[in-house]
Structures are given as C-alpha cells and as structure tokens.
Write a protein that holds these residues in place. Sequence first.
Motif, PDB file in Angstrom:
ATOM      1  N   ALA A  72      -6.288  -0.042  -1.652  1.00 39.81           N
ATOM      2  CA  ALA A  72      -5.549  -0.491  -0.470  1.00 39.81           C
ATOM      3  C   ALA A  72      -5.941  -1.919  -0.106  1.00 39.81           C
ATOM      4  O   ALA A  72      -7.107  -2.301  -0.174  1.00 39.81           O
ATOM      5  N   LYS A  73      -4.938  -2.699   0.298  1.00 41.15           N
ATOM      6  CA  LYS A  73      -5.143  -4.088   0.694  1.00 41.15           C
ATOM      7  C   LYS A  73      -4.932  -4.230   2.197  1.00 41.15           C
ATOM      8  O   LYS A  73      -4.209  -3.457   2.815  1.00 41.15           O
ATOM      9  N   SER A  74      -5.560  -5.237   2.754  1.00 41.23           N
ATOM     10  CA  SER A  74      -5.318  -5.585   4.150  1.00 41.23           C
ATOM     11  C   SER A  74      -5.442  -7.095   4.300  1.00 41.23           C
ATOM     12  O   SER A  74      -6.183  -7.743   3.562  1.00 41.23           O
ATOM     13  N   ALA A  75      -4.697  -7.646   5.247  1.00 42.18           N
ATOM     14  CA  ALA A  75      -4.733  -9.088   5.492  1.00 42.18           C
ATOM     15  C   ALA A  75      -5.893  -9.414   6.419  1.00 42.18           C
ATOM     16  O   ALA A  75      -6.143  -8.696   7.387  1.00 42.18           O
ATOM     17  N   GLN A  76      -6.573 -10.480   6.128  1.00 41.36           N
ATOM     18  CA  GLN A  76      -7.675 -10.969   6.958  1.00 41.36           C
ATOM     19  C   GLN A  76      -7.248 -12.312   7.531  1.00 41.36           C
ATOM     20  O   GLN A  76      -7.314 -13.327   6.856  1.00 41.36           O
ATOM     21  N   PHE A  77      -6.774 -12.305   8.775  1.00 38.82           N
ATOM     22  CA  PHE A  77      -6.310 -13.540   9.378  1.00 38.82           C
ATOM     23  C   PHE A  77      -6.810 -13.741  10.803  1.00 38.82           C
ATOM     24  O   PHE A  77      -6.659 -14.825  11.363  1.00 38.82           O
ATOM     25  N   GLN A  78      -7.415 -12.744  11.395  1.00 40.98           N
ATOM     26  CA  GLN A  78      -7.862 -12.868  12.779  1.00 40.98           C
ATOM     27  C   GLN A  78      -8.890 -13.984  12.938  1.00 40.98           C
ATOM     28  O   GLN A  78      -8.913 -14.674  13.955  1.00 40.98           O
ATOM     29  N   HIS A  79      -9.731 -14.186  11.917  1.00 41.86           N
ATOM     30  CA  HIS A  79     -10.735 -15.245  11.996  1.00 41.86           C
ATOM     31  C   HIS A  79     -10.101 -16.626  12.119  1.00 41.86           C
ATOM     32  O   HIS A  79     -10.635 -17.503  12.783  1.00 41.86           O
ATOM     33  N   THR A  80      -8.929 -16.840  11.511  1.00 39.23           N
ATOM     34  CA  THR A  80      -8.267 -18.141  11.620  1.00 39.23           C
ATOM     35  C   THR A  80      -7.767 -18.381  13.038  1.00 39.23           C
ATOM     36  O   THR A  80      -7.831 -19.504  13.536  1.00 39.23           O
ATOM     37  N   LEU A  81      -7.280 -17.325  13.687  1.00 44.18           N
ATOM     38  CA  LEU A  81      -6.819 -17.462  15.069  1.00 44.18           C
ATOM     39  C   LEU A  81      -7.996 -17.700  16.009  1.00 44.18           C
ATOM     40  O   LEU A  81      -7.908 -18.512  16.935  1.00 44.18           O
ATOM     41  N   ASP A  82      -9.100 -16.998  15.770  1.00 43.54           N
ATOM     42  CA  ASP A  82     -10.294 -17.202  16.597  1.00 43.54           C
ATOM     43  C   ASP A  82     -10.820 -18.633  16.466  1.00 43.54           C
ATOM     44  O   ASP A  82     -11.211 -19.252  17.457  1.00 43.54           O
ATOM     45  N   GLU A  83     -10.814 -19.163  15.232  1.00 48.48           N
ATOM     46  CA  GLU A  83     -11.260 -20.543  15.020  1.00 48.48           C
ATOM     47  C   GLU A  83     -10.352 -21.533  15.743  1.00 48.48           C
ATOM     48  O   GLU A  83     -10.822 -22.509  16.327  1.00 48.48           O
ATOM     49  N   ALA A  84      -9.037 -21.283  15.701  1.00 49.20           N
ATOM     50  CA  ALA A  84      -8.099 -22.184  16.373  1.00 49.20           C
ATOM     51  C   ALA A  84      -8.333 -22.193  17.878  1.00 49.20           C
ATOM     52  O   ALA A  84      -8.286 -23.246  18.517  1.00 49.20           O
ATOM     53  N   ILE A  85      -8.613 -21.039  18.443  1.00 46.27           N
ATOM     54  CA  ILE A  85      -8.884 -20.957  19.882  1.00 46.27           C
ATOM     55  C   ILE A  85     -10.181 -21.685  20.213  1.00 46.27           C
ATOM     56  O   ILE A  85     -10.252 -22.431  21.186  1.00 46.27           O
ATOM     57  N   GLN A  86     -11.218 -21.501  19.396  1.00 40.30           N
ATOM     58  CA  GLN A  86     -12.486 -22.179  19.630  1.00 40.30           C
ATOM     59  C   GLN A  86     -12.333 -23.695  19.521  1.00 40.30           C
ATOM     60  O   GLN A  86     -12.884 -24.445  20.315  1.00 40.30           O
ATOM     61  N   ASN A 134       0.826  -1.206   0.000  1.00 46.51           N
ATOM     62  CA  ASN A 134       0.000   0.000   0.000  1.00 46.51           C
ATOM     63  C   ASN A 134       0.862   1.258   0.000  1.00 46.51           C
ATOM     64  O   ASN A 134       0.597   2.201  -0.742  1.00 46.51           O
ATOM     65  N   ILE A 135       1.887   1.268   0.852  1.00 47.60           N
ATOM     66  CA  ILE A 135       2.773   2.444   0.921  1.00 47.60           C
ATOM     67  C   ILE A 135       3.527   2.624  -0.399  1.00 47.60           C
ATOM     68  O   ILE A 135       3.676   3.743  -0.891  1.00 47.60           O
ATOM     69  N   ALA A 136       3.982   1.522  -0.989  1.00 44.73           N
ATOM     70  CA  ALA A 136       4.717   1.601  -2.254  1.00 44.73           C
ATOM     71  C   ALA A 136       3.839   2.116  -3.387  1.00 44.73           C
ATOM     72  O   ALA A 136       4.332   2.734  -4.332  1.00 44.73           O
ATOM     73  N   ASN A 137       2.540   1.884  -3.291  1.00 47.24           N
ATOM     74  CA  ASN A 137       1.619   2.278  -4.361  1.00 47.24           C
ATOM     75  C   ASN A 137       0.762   3.481  -3.991  1.00 47.24           C
ATOM     76  O   ASN A 137      -0.322   3.663  -4.551  1.00 47.24           O
ATOM     77  N   VAL A 138       1.247   4.316  -3.099  1.00 44.56           N
ATOM     78  CA  VAL A 138       0.457   5.452  -2.639  1.00 44.56           C
ATOM     79  C   VAL A 138       0.116   6.427  -3.774  1.00 44.56           C
ATOM     80  O   VAL A 138      -0.924   7.073  -3.738  1.00 44.56           O
ATOM     81  N   ASP A 139       0.951   6.494  -4.796  1.00 45.73           N
ATOM     82  CA  ASP A 139       0.706   7.401  -5.916  1.00 45.73           C
ATOM     83  C   ASP A 139       0.253   6.690  -7.190  1.00 45.73           C
ATOM     84  O   ASP A 139       0.128   7.322  -8.228  1.00 45.73           O
ATOM     85  N   THR A 140       0.009   5.406  -7.124  1.00 47.96           N
ATOM     86  CA  THR A 140      -0.407   4.639  -8.304  1.00 47.96           C
ATOM     87  C   THR A 140      -1.895   4.887  -8.579  1.00 47.96           C
ATOM     88  O   THR A 140      -2.731   4.670  -7.705  1.00 47.96           O
ATOM     89  N   PRO A 141      -2.229   5.336  -9.785  1.00 42.91           N
ATOM     90  CA  PRO A 141      -3.635   5.579 -10.111  1.00 42.91           C
ATOM     91  C   PRO A 141      -4.482   4.310 -10.001  1.00 42.91           C
ATOM     92  O   PRO A 141      -4.051   3.229 -10.393  1.00 42.91           O
TER      93      PRO A 141
END
Length: 132
Positions: free
Chosen positions: A40-54, A29-36
């Motif tokens: 923005a991307k974000s990682a979605q991984f918290q659900h995997t940790l919650d499932e492991a705990i459950q 995201n930072i590298a592409n701040v000026d790219t037309p």
Amino acid sequence: MGLFDSATFHNLQNGLKGAAMEQKAISENIANVDTPNYKAKSAQFQHTLDEAIQNEKMHANVTNNKHIEFGSNNQSQAYLSEDETTMYNHNGNNVDMDKEMSDSAKNQIYYNALTDRLSSKFNSLKSAIRGG
C-alpha cells in the motif's frame, strides 16, 4: 507581485496538489487490492504545508544584500511512500480495503474544504474587481 502570488493561494495550491496525490495513491491501492505482493502507498505532503506555514511566520524584510534571510528556501517535496511493515493477505498484499475507503472519505473532505476556501478567495477578488 501578481494577483495570485499570495501565500494563501500558494498554500491552497500545494494542499490541492497533495490531496490529488493522496487520492491517486488510494486509487492505486484499491485497484491493486488483489495483486500479490503489492504494498500500500500513501502520499507524504503534510510536511511541505507545515514548512510553508513556518516560513510564512519567519519572513524577514531584507533591505541590504548582507542581511540574513529568515526561514529556509529549500522546501522538501511531496512523495509517495510504501508501507512495508504489514501484511493483511496470505499473498503478501497489505491493502486494507476498510482503511482505504476511510482514507478516501477523509481526503475528499479535506479536498472539498480546500476548494471551498479557494472559491471564497476568488469570490472576494471578484467582489473587489466589481467594486462591491
């Protein structure tokens, strides 16, 4: 069962993988701040940790192959998502540099906490092996 097969090691490993994926997304995201038209991307991984705990809480002792296994073995995987809902720049780009820097700092604190916990686990094993 091996020395490193415990649920704690597994959960710490998954947390570190998720934090690394998040850092990669932030870096892109930072590298592409000026790219037309870059979204923005974000990682979605918290659900995997919650499932492991459950699943860890719902562990069944199966003594017969006809017993029903508790918890689900079909854990979902971490993935990258794009934010298509916003636009901060006139060129279609939606990277907010302040947010990215804040997310990077937050992710670094999370990563450091996980590595400290993992280091503590290894030190406990080392102490047990040495007999101290």
